[in-house]
Design an enzyme around this catalytic site. Structure first.
Site, short mmCIF file in Angstrom:
data_model
loop_
_atom_site.label_atom_id
_atom_site.label_comp_id
_atom_site.label_asym_id
_atom_site.label_seq_id
_atom_site.Cartn_x
_atom_site.Cartn_y
_atom_site.Cartn_z
N SER A 263 0.92 -1.31 0.26
CA SER A 263 -0.09 0.07 0.22
C SER A 263 0.99 1.24 -0.05
CB SER A 263 -0.81 0.05 1.03
OG SER A 263 -0.18 0.35 2.31
N ASP A 264 0.22 2.18 -0.48
CA ASP A 264 0.89 3.52 -0.23
C ASP A 264 0.83 3.74 1.19
OD1 ASP A 264 2.44 6.14 -0.51
OD2 ASP A 264 1.27 6.83 -2.03
N TRP A 265 1.77 4.96 1.66
CA TRP A 265 1.97 4.87 3.30
C TRP A 265 0.85 5.65 3.85
CZ3 TRP A 265 5.30 2.44 1.06
CH2 TRP A 265 6.67 1.97 1.62
#
Ligand code: BGC
Length: 724
Positions: A263-265
């Site tokens: 996932s993106d952060w």
């Protein structure tokens, strides 16, 4: 999490051999590797498996020590291996060994139109990642440049899916040639920073398949990318991190992706849905890590039978598969940092990226025998661009500014005087009012600049933006040149008839006034450690410019599709991509709107004549390859490179088709006075459009126009073919 991150970022802080053949095909996992992975999984407890599925620090996830499985370490990003931050905090770790090579930004790489250079960039960055013990590089980033104000345009490549894909494939291959995983990002349709954590991008299947997905597909299937990052936004109602359609159906089933989705952060929203929809690793900014969606809550969901252990095993399998190709691979290279070869790669990319927009008086290349004094004006002449913009910052070992580059090239023979001209007083955290104030001209600095420029043989004005003005987390408010630069340009141009304007930025700007009033304009980028040397060499003619714009510069913001259709930034959390497939030049050409500078535009110090355009056949069936050939003659005084662009359009199409679409290109060096044969190939099946009623790619039979051009609006030769 994001706010936290933002806060910390704004604290004062700051070929190997080029080979198209080193494909890490997804299907090459040998039976032996498979066996080893399965054995490891059998030995793991459920808790150990779950621990591998989420971050245990800012840039790592857990391994299994007792089984010899290391942590999975990662790092940003597109412009080089970023400065080491603390394990649990975005603050600098204050290392003294993390200075790295600063590579040209994404749109600079795209402006080279040279996939071989994208590969060299990847190799060099992979080597640096190894030296820093990073296993996954969160790069390259190549979301389509749909909207000219997007804050991350400079990180991305292009508005065109084909150019995008060719560069993505080679960047990935380069990085992974060093046994470092590329993490291609942000999957998918992440085209604006405004409301990026919540916006729902509503996009039709055809635009998705033809515009937004091709570079991702190519980077997986042709580049062999080991990892991919899901974007923050939603696509058609579902978060990208739990988008069953994007992650399971398209990426894993259709494209056969064997690696891991991270996932993106802070971009994960649920445990069960995300786990089932295809997300493999949850990453984020701050703990407690055990409480993340993919930590204790997921463990509980498995125990409660809401998620089957097979789903978990598949994720662990994917992560181990990535590791067997990277950290646990045989002959893992040791890596190296800041080598002369890396600097050379930066220099080569920078040199080929610079775009000559106008050279009406042939003031360029500078005549260094007659020019004895130069006024170098503008903050960007001394500005460094390695830091800023959140994750894409690099603590550069060195960065040659434009002024330093000019002095090193001309310092002994030409008197160079500098004046700052404007102050780039701008921070991402500023209020709208402060941002507006930052654009007011500074009269005292303008007066100084005018005094410096008056009477010199030439004035070179370095304007444009910087890495605070163009940044992740925010879109620009308008296309205008910031910091009162236009007033500075007007004032200097009025006193020095030999004024050259160099605009440095990573995205389109409003250059209408300059285009009208100035005779010499150059566009350059955040061009890395060697940026100033490359720029100076273009200005003095040691390098003949060959960069071409990777996106359209609209004459007015309102002309570009997202604005013309009033779909930016969206309403009630939804951005409706009403323009469909008509993104970038596809829109401008089809709607007959003149841009300021078109896609693919860029001049040279020489001229090229196109002749003898032909195709190997006139009639093709759907499984054949089309070869187009032409002769390219350098009819000027300077040797140089031209990028020949091949566009296609369907004559009398039964469905909406863009006026033209890029299907091939070739960059080629030709000596002055010499002629070269340029040959470009494409498959007939690449002419297909996506039929969203049948969910199939369809090649329409009939007549196609095939066009060879020096830009999308400078078509030099036209042919016709038929598809049966
Ligand atoms: C960005 C990613 C980046 C990550 C880690 C996010 O905010 O969108 O591109 O890789 O942070 O820094």
């Amino acid at each position: 999490m994001i706010t936290n991150k933002l806060k910390n970022y704004v604290l004062p802080c700051a070929i190997a051999l080029f080979s198209f053949t080193s494909v890490h095909a997804q299907n090459k996992a040998t039976a032996a590797t498979e066996g080893k992975i399965n054995q490891i999984i059998k030995k793991m407890t459920l808790a150990e498996k779950i621990a591998m599925l989420h971050g245990n620090a800012l840039f790592s996830s857990e391994g299994v020590k007792r089984l010899g499985i290391p942590e999975l370490t990662c790092d940003d990003g597109p412009l080089g291996v970023r400065e080491e931050v603390l394990r649990f905090d975005w603050k600098s770790a204050k290392w003294t060994t993390d200075s790295a090579t600063f590579f040209p930004n994404g749109s600079a790489i795209a402006a080279t139109w040279n996939p071989a250079l994208a590969n060299k960039f990847g190799v060099a960055m992979g080597e640096e990642a190894n030296a820093r013990k990073k296993i996954v590089m969160l790069a390259p980033a190549f979301n389509i440049c749909r909207m000219p104000l997007c804050g991350r345009t400079y990180e991305y490549y292009s508005e065109d899916p084909f150019l995008n894909a060719q560069l993505a494939i080679q960047s990935v291959k380069g990085i992974q040639s060093q046994h470092v995983a590329a993490c291609v990002k942000h999957f998918a349709v992440n085209n604006q920073e405004t409301q990026r954590n919540s916006i729902n991008a509503v996009v039709d299947q055809r635009a998705l398949r033809e515009i937004y997905l091709p570079a991702f597909k190519a980077s997986i299937q042709q580049g062999g990318a080991y990892t991919i990052m899901s974007a923050y936004n939603k696509v058609n109602g579902y978060w990208c991190s739990e988008n069953d359609f994007l992650l399971n159906k398209i990426l894993k089933q259709e494209w056969g992706f064997k690696g891991a989705v991270m996932s993106d952060w802070g971009g994960t929203h649920t445990s069960v849905n995300a786990a089932k929809a295809g997300l493999d690793i949850e990453m984020g900014s701050s703990g407690p890590y055990d409480e993340w969606y993919f930590a204790n809550p997921l463990l509980a969901a498995v125990k409660a039978g809401k998620v089957s252990e097979n789903v978990i095993n598949d994720k662990v399998h994917r992560i181990l598969w990535v590791m067997f190709h990277t950290s646990m691979s045989a002959n893992h290279p040791a890596g190296k940092m800041n080598t002369p070869a890396h600097s050379k790669t930066v220099y080569d990319i920078a040199s080929e990226s610079i775009v000559l927009l106008k050279n009406e008086k042939h003031l360029l290349p500078l005549n260094t025998t007659s020019i004895k004094s130069i006024a170098v004006i503008g903050d960007n002449a001394t500005h460094k661009f390695s830091l800023g913009g959140f994750g894409a910052g690099v603590k550069a070992r060195y960065e040659v500014t434009a002024l330093a580059g000019l002095k090193s090239r001309l310092g002994n023979s030409v008197d160079i005087q500098f004046a700052q001209g404007y102050k780039p007083d701008y921070q991402t955290t500023y209020t709208d009012q402060q941002k507006e104030d930052a654009n007011k001209p500074n009269q005292a600095l303008i007066d100084q600049a005018v005094a410096t420029a008056k009477g010199t043989d030439a004035a070179i004005l370095f304007v444009g933006s910087n890495r605070d003005y163009e940044s992740e987390g925010q879109d620009r408010k308008s296309l205008i040149l910031p910091f009162g630069e236009q007033q500075l340009i007007n004032a200097v141009t009025a006193v020095n008839p030999n004024t050259i304007v160099v605009v440095i930025g990573g995205a389109p700007y409003d250059l209408n006034e300059i285009k009208k009033a100035n005779h010499t304009i150059v566009f350059s980028w955040f061009n890395g450690s060697e940026g100033g040397n490359a720029l100076a060499d273009v200005l003095i003619g040691k390098v003949n410019p060959s960069g071409k714009l990777p996106f359209t510069f609209p004459a007015s913001l309102g002309d570009s599709p997202a604005f013309a259709l009033n779909t930016y930034p969206g309403e009630n959390g939804t951005a409706n991509y009403k323009e469909g497939i008509l993104v970038g030049y596809r829109w401008f050409d089809t709607k007959k709107i003149d841009p300021l500078y078109c896609f693919g535009y860029g001049l040279s110090y020489t001229d090229f004549a196109y002749s003898g355009f032909s195709t190997n056949k006139k009639v093709y069936n759907k499984s054949e390859e089309i070869t187009a050939r032409l002769k390219l003659k350098n009819i000027g005084k300077y040797a140089g490179k031209e990028t020949v662009q091949l566009y296609i359009s369907k004559v009398n199409s039964a469905v909406l088709k863009p006026e033209k679409e890029l299907k091939a290109f070739k960059k080629i060096w030709v000596e002055a006075g010499k002629e070269a044969v340029v040959s470009m190939a494409l498959n007939v099946k690449d002419l297909a459009y996506y039929n969203d009623k049948t969910d199939k790619w369809v090649v329409e039979p009939g007549q196609y126009k095939i066009m060879a051009g020096s830009s999308s609006r400078d078509i030099r030769a036209v042919g016709s073919i038929n598809v049966q």
